[in-house]
Write a protein that holds these residues in place. Structure first.
Motif, PDB file in Angstrom:
ATOM      1  N   VAL A 197     -58.212 -54.557 -25.507  1.00 30.59           N
ATOM      2  CA  VAL A 197     -57.706 -53.399 -26.293  1.00 30.59           C
ATOM      3  C   VAL A 197     -56.730 -53.853 -27.386  1.00 30.59           C
ATOM      4  CG1 VAL A 197     -56.095 -51.442 -26.131  1.00 30.59           C
ATOM      5  CG2 VAL A 197     -57.709 -51.888 -24.184  1.00 30.59           C
ATOM      6  N   ILE A 198     -57.060 -53.595 -28.748  1.00 24.19           N
ATOM      7  CA  ILE A 198     -55.828 -53.987 -29.733  1.00 24.19           C
ATOM      8  C   ILE A 198     -54.878 -52.717 -29.879  1.00 24.19           C
ATOM      9  CG2 ILE A 198     -55.693 -54.424 -32.256  1.00 24.19           C
ATOM     10  CD1 ILE A 198     -58.537 -55.671 -32.018  1.00 24.19           C
ATOM     11  N   ILE A 199     -53.551 -53.120 -29.533  1.00 19.77           N
ATOM     12  CA  ILE A 199     -52.648 -51.902 -29.653  1.00 19.77           C
ATOM     13  C   ILE A 199     -52.096 -52.139 -31.061  1.00 19.77           C
ATOM     14  CG2 ILE A 199     -50.492 -50.993 -29.091  1.00 19.77           C
ATOM     15  CD1 ILE A 199     -52.759 -50.656 -26.529  1.00 19.77           C
ATOM     16  N   MET A 200     -52.388 -51.082 -31.923  1.00 18.74           N
ATOM     17  CA  MET A 200     -51.949 -51.135 -33.215  1.00 18.74           C
ATOM     18  C   MET A 200     -50.591 -50.536 -33.533  1.00 18.74           C
ATOM     19  SD  MET A 200     -54.160 -50.546 -36.550  1.00 18.74           S
ATOM     20  CE  MET A 200     -54.692 -51.809 -37.592  1.00 18.74           C
ATOM     21  N   VAL A 201     -49.797 -51.228 -34.082  1.00 17.43           N
ATOM     22  CA  VAL A 201     -48.157 -50.873 -34.230  1.00 17.43           C
ATOM     23  C   VAL A 201     -47.897 -50.935 -35.559  1.00 17.43           C
ATOM     24  CG1 VAL A 201     -45.901 -51.226 -33.486  1.00 17.43           C
ATOM     25  CG2 VAL A 201     -47.941 -51.717 -31.762  1.00 17.43           C
ATOM     26  N   ASP A 202     -47.061 -49.616 -36.192  1.00 17.09           N
ATOM     27  CA  ASP A 202     -46.569 -49.608 -37.372  1.00 17.09           C
ATOM     28  C   ASP A 202     -45.487 -50.488 -37.550  1.00 17.09           C
ATOM     29  OD1 ASP A 202     -45.532 -49.066 -39.723  1.00 17.09           O
ATOM     30  OD2 ASP A 202     -46.106 -46.779 -39.901  1.00 17.09           O
ATOM     31  N   ALA A 203     -45.486 -51.528 -38.449  1.00 19.37           N
ATOM     32  CA  ALA A 203     -44.267 -52.544 -38.777  1.00 19.37           C
ATOM     33  C   ALA A 203     -42.922 -51.752 -39.029  1.00 19.37           C
ATOM     34  CB  ALA A 203     -44.710 -53.453 -39.850  1.00 19.37           C
ATOM     35  N   THR A 204     -43.070 -50.608 -39.855  1.00 19.40           N
ATOM     36  CA  THR A 204     -41.895 -49.922 -40.402  1.00 19.40           C
ATOM     37  C   THR A 204     -41.362 -49.466 -38.959  1.00 19.40           C
ATOM     38  OG1 THR A 204     -43.083 -48.079 -40.803  1.00 19.40           O
ATOM     39  CG2 THR A 204     -42.763 -49.756 -42.575  1.00 19.40           C
ATOM     40  N   ARG A 205     -41.964 -48.926 -37.979  1.00 13.42           N
ATOM     41  CA  ARG A 205     -41.597 -48.373 -36.803  1.00 13.42           C
ATOM     42  C   ARG A 205     -41.235 -49.103 -35.669  1.00 13.42           C
ATOM     43  NH1 ARG A 205     -44.436 -42.418 -37.131  1.00 13.42           N
ATOM     44  NH2 ARG A 205     -43.035 -42.348 -35.148  1.00 13.42           N
ATOM     45  N   ILE A 262     -42.611 -54.283 -45.244  1.00 10.59           N
ATOM     46  CA  ILE A 262     -41.356 -54.821 -44.674  1.00 10.59           C
ATOM     47  C   ILE A 262     -40.724 -55.758 -45.799  1.00 10.59           C
ATOM     48  CG2 ILE A 262     -40.114 -56.057 -42.902  1.00 10.59           C
ATOM     49  CD1 ILE A 262     -41.176 -53.497 -41.579  1.00 10.59           C
ATOM     50  N   GLU A 263     -39.461 -55.581 -46.067  1.00  9.37           N
ATOM     51  CA  GLU A 263     -38.838 -56.772 -46.769  1.00  9.37           C
ATOM     52  C   GLU A 263     -38.474 -57.696 -45.922  1.00  9.37           C
ATOM     53  OE1 GLU A 263     -35.104 -55.600 -49.078  1.00  9.37           O
ATOM     54  OE2 GLU A 263     -36.255 -53.608 -49.668  1.00  9.37           O
ATOM     55  N   LYS A 264     -38.760 -59.112 -46.198  1.00 10.41           N
ATOM     56  CA  LYS A 264     -38.512 -60.087 -45.329  1.00 10.41           C
ATOM     57  C   LYS A 264     -37.970 -61.427 -45.981  1.00 10.41           C
ATOM     58  CE  LYS A 264     -43.489 -59.914 -45.394  1.00 10.41           C
ATOM     59  NZ  LYS A 264     -43.697 -58.560 -45.902  1.00 10.41           N
ATOM     60  N   ASP A 265     -37.447 -62.325 -44.963  1.00 12.08           N
ATOM     61  CA  ASP A 265     -37.212 -63.622 -45.480  1.00 12.08           C
ATOM     62  C   ASP A 265     -37.878 -64.494 -44.383  1.00 12.08           C
ATOM     63  OD1 ASP A 265     -35.594 -63.708 -43.100  1.00 12.08           O
ATOM     64  OD2 ASP A 265     -33.729 -63.195 -44.244  1.00 12.08           O
ATOM     65  N   HIS A 266     -37.601 -65.809 -44.308  1.00 12.82           N
ATOM     66  CA  HIS A 266     -38.252 -66.660 -43.562  1.00 12.82           C
ATOM     67  C   HIS A 266     -38.044 -66.186 -41.891  1.00 12.82           C
ATOM     68  CE1 HIS A 266     -34.523 -68.274 -44.189  1.00 12.82           C
ATOM     69  NE2 HIS A 266     -34.657 -68.927 -43.094  1.00 12.82           N
ATOM     70  N   LYS A 267     -36.930 -65.501 -41.637  1.00 12.22           N
ATOM     71  CA  LYS A 267     -36.531 -65.116 -40.329  1.00 12.22           C
ATOM     72  C   LYS A 267     -37.114 -63.820 -39.898  1.00 12.22           C
ATOM     73  CE  LYS A 267     -32.319 -67.840 -40.130  1.00 12.22           C
ATOM     74  NZ  LYS A 267     -30.832 -67.399 -40.299  1.00 12.22           N
ATOM     75  N   THR A 268     -37.604 -63.192 -40.769  1.00  9.37           N
ATOM     76  CA  THR A 268     -37.693 -61.634 -40.319  1.00  9.37           C
ATOM     77  C   THR A 268     -38.872 -61.500 -39.030  1.00  9.37           C
ATOM     78  OG1 THR A 268     -37.739 -61.329 -42.606  1.00  9.37           O
ATOM     79  CG2 THR A 268     -38.266 -59.385 -41.108  1.00  9.37           C
ATOM     80  N   MET A 269     -39.979 -62.237 -39.185  1.00 13.00           N
ATOM     81  CA  MET A 269     -41.309 -62.261 -38.307  1.00 13.00           C
ATOM     82  C   MET A 269     -40.709 -62.859 -37.025  1.00 13.00           C
ATOM     83  SD  MET A 269     -44.961 -63.909 -38.248  1.00 13.00           S
ATOM     84  CE  MET A 269     -45.598 -63.055 -40.086  1.00 13.00           C
ATOM     85  N   GLY A 270     -39.769 -63.892 -37.039  1.00 11.73           N
ATOM     86  CA  GLY A 270     -39.474 -64.407 -35.711  1.00 11.73           C
ATOM     87  C   GLY A 270     -38.703 -63.424 -34.999  1.00 11.73           C
ATOM     88  N   THR A 271     -37.558 -62.777 -35.716  1.00 14.90           N
ATOM     89  CA  THR A 271     -36.806 -61.786 -35.120  1.00 14.90           C
ATOM     90  C   THR A 271     -37.495 -60.556 -34.548  1.00 14.90           C
ATOM     91  OG1 THR A 271     -35.345 -62.536 -37.061  1.00 14.90           O
ATOM     92  CG2 THR A 271     -34.585 -60.425 -35.694  1.00 14.90           C
ATOM     93  N   ILE A 272     -38.368 -60.387 -35.228  1.00 11.76           N
ATOM     94  CA  ILE A 272     -38.915 -58.947 -34.843  1.00 11.76           C
ATOM     95  C   ILE A 272     -39.939 -59.099 -33.782  1.00 11.76           C
ATOM     96  CG2 ILE A 272     -40.786 -57.475 -35.586  1.00 11.76           C
ATOM     97  CD1 ILE A 272     -39.900 -57.024 -38.350  1.00 11.76           C
TER      98      ILE A 272
END
Length: 437
Positions: free
Chosen positions: A263-271, A301-311
């Motif tokens: 199952v691929i659970i698809m999530v909205d990055a903005t939420r 998503i407005e992001k810098d090099h850390k955003t993905m790791g943080t989320i």
């Protein structure tokens, strides 16, 4: 090659009822509201020893400016292209309508065998009225009066239709194919993802939530591997499910989850990960499915090099002890990482079906147990002697020991963590059981 039968016609003539009658299960949503079926979807059927696939299509309307209807027309054309036999369904109660005439005009262009199916012929008089459909001039065969709700007349229709097949067909061409389903809230981009993968409009996509109502199966091939992807209706909170049709859609999505391998659970990055997504994940784990999270709309998503790791860290924390669920960030509209997402789903499937040899399990796990044995219970020492994987559809690891009843859940978690460190069970629930040696 599969034999394919397409069911076409204007809205509300009973196409889905006929489809359900042929595939012998309630796969298509039936409702008296016109336009309930919006996408093509498939089922398998058999008659007189011949196997075939059936495509149910949305009601075809010509000259309408409704966005769904323009899309439905595309779907119907694709279905006609795929089919070996076309069943053109009309309604005895209404007789020949302008829409039927328009549709017949479209069908004349095809070289495929077309059978006119006069539905709702539920008595002698109505069956007699079926004769007026000969005037459509679209078929070289007789008109077949049927009542798809009761099944009357469908046998005779099928006796004729299967004479057009060149081969016996196969019972269920999908029996051993990995089944991947895409679940999530409405409007996170499930249908767009499927269309981007396939490179053609398989599912209808609009900006309105709730476009997809049925679970739609699609065969797909990537890196030489065949699998089936199912796009499902968006799942909403119970309080928001109002229409009947939508209730069935949600039920259908949950049934699709039960029939899937991954199952691929698809999530909205903005939420971010919402309560609803957590519920779906829990349901997938409870049903022993492979699970992954696909965070879509990453381009918004407005992001810098850390955003993905943080989320990602934030999500892993919300998953609690289910940290083994992989997370991938995608943008379907930008076609960013969508193929990696499918590669990941296939990898999860491989992890789910992998069998670890008994010797390897014992070589790795017994030293781990020696290092940290199960705590004694009321002065009784627990000794684990032997480990093996059971021959089940998903990973179940059995530990044989002298006092299985005294092992507590923290120790089970320790064993699960060691198993995951040493063997790749990413994305897969692992069950541990204790047996008396």
């Amino acid at each position: 090659m599969a034999n394919i039968v397409a069911i076409v016609g204007r809205p509300n003539v009973g196409k889905s009822t006929l489809f359900n009658r042929l595939v012998e299960e309630r796969k298509a949503i039936e409702d008296n509201m016109s336009g309930v079926t919006r996408d093509r979807h498939y089922g398998h059927a058999q008659w007189a020893g011949k196997f075939f696939s059936v495509i149910d299509t949305g009601g075809y309307v010509i000259g309408s400016d409704d966005i769904y209807e323009a899309e439905i027309r595309k779907q119907v054309k694709l279905a006609i292209e795929e089919a070996d036999v076309i069943l053109f369904v009309v309604d005895c109660h209404d007789g020949v309508t302008d829409l039927d005439t328009d549709f017949a005009h479209e069908l004349r262009a095809t070289k495929k065998p077309v059978y006119i199916v006069a539905n709702k012929a539920d008595n002698q008089e109505k069956s007699f009225m079926a004769n007026e459909f000969y005037s459509l001039g679209v078929s070289d065969y007789e008109v077949f009066p049927i009542a798809s709700a009761s099944g009357s007349g469908t046998g005779e229709l099928l006796d004729h239709a299967i004479t057009q097949f060149e081969e016996e067909g196969e019972e269920d061409p999908d029996a051993d194919t990995p089944k991947i389903s895409i679940l999530g809230r409405p409007n996170v981009g499930k249908s767009s993802f499927l269309n981007a993968l396939l490179g053609k409009e398989r599912s209808i996509v609009t900006n309105e939530a709730g476009t997809t109502r049925d679970a739609i199966h699609t065969r797909y091939k990537l890196f030489g591997q065949d699998f089936i992807i199912t796009d499902t209706a968006g799942i909403r909170k119970k309080a928001k499910v109002t229409e009947d049709v939508e209730f069935y859609s949600v039920m259908r999505s949950l049934r699709t989850l039960e029939e899937s391998d991954v199952v691929i659970i698809m999530v909205d990055a903005t939420r971010g990960l919402e309560a609803q997504d957590i519920n779906l994940i829990a349901l997938a784990i409870k049903n022993n499915k492979g699970v992954m999270i696909m965070v879509n709309k990453w381009d918004l998503i407005e992001k810098d090099h850390k955003t993905m790791g943080t989320i990602k860290d934030d999500m892993i924390e919300r998953l609690g002890e289910n940290k083994w669920i992989p997370i991938i960030f995608t943008s379907v509209t930008e076609k960013q990482r969508i193929f990696q997402a499918i590669e990941l789903a296939v990898k999860v499937y491989e992890n789910k079906t992998r069998k670890v040899t008994t010797s390897k399990l014992n070589d790795v796990m017994l030293p781990e147990i020696e290092k940290y044995p199960p705590p004694a219970w009321k002065g009784k020492y627990i000794k684990i002697k032997y480990v093996t994987q059971l021959p089940t559809k998903n990973p179940v690891i059995a530990f044989f020991c002298n006092l299985p009843q005294y092992i507590k859940s923290p120790y089970t978690r320790y064993l699960e963590n060691r198993l995951r460190e040493n063997f790749d069970f990413e994305g897969v629930p692992v069950k541990i059981i204790y047996k008396n040696k």
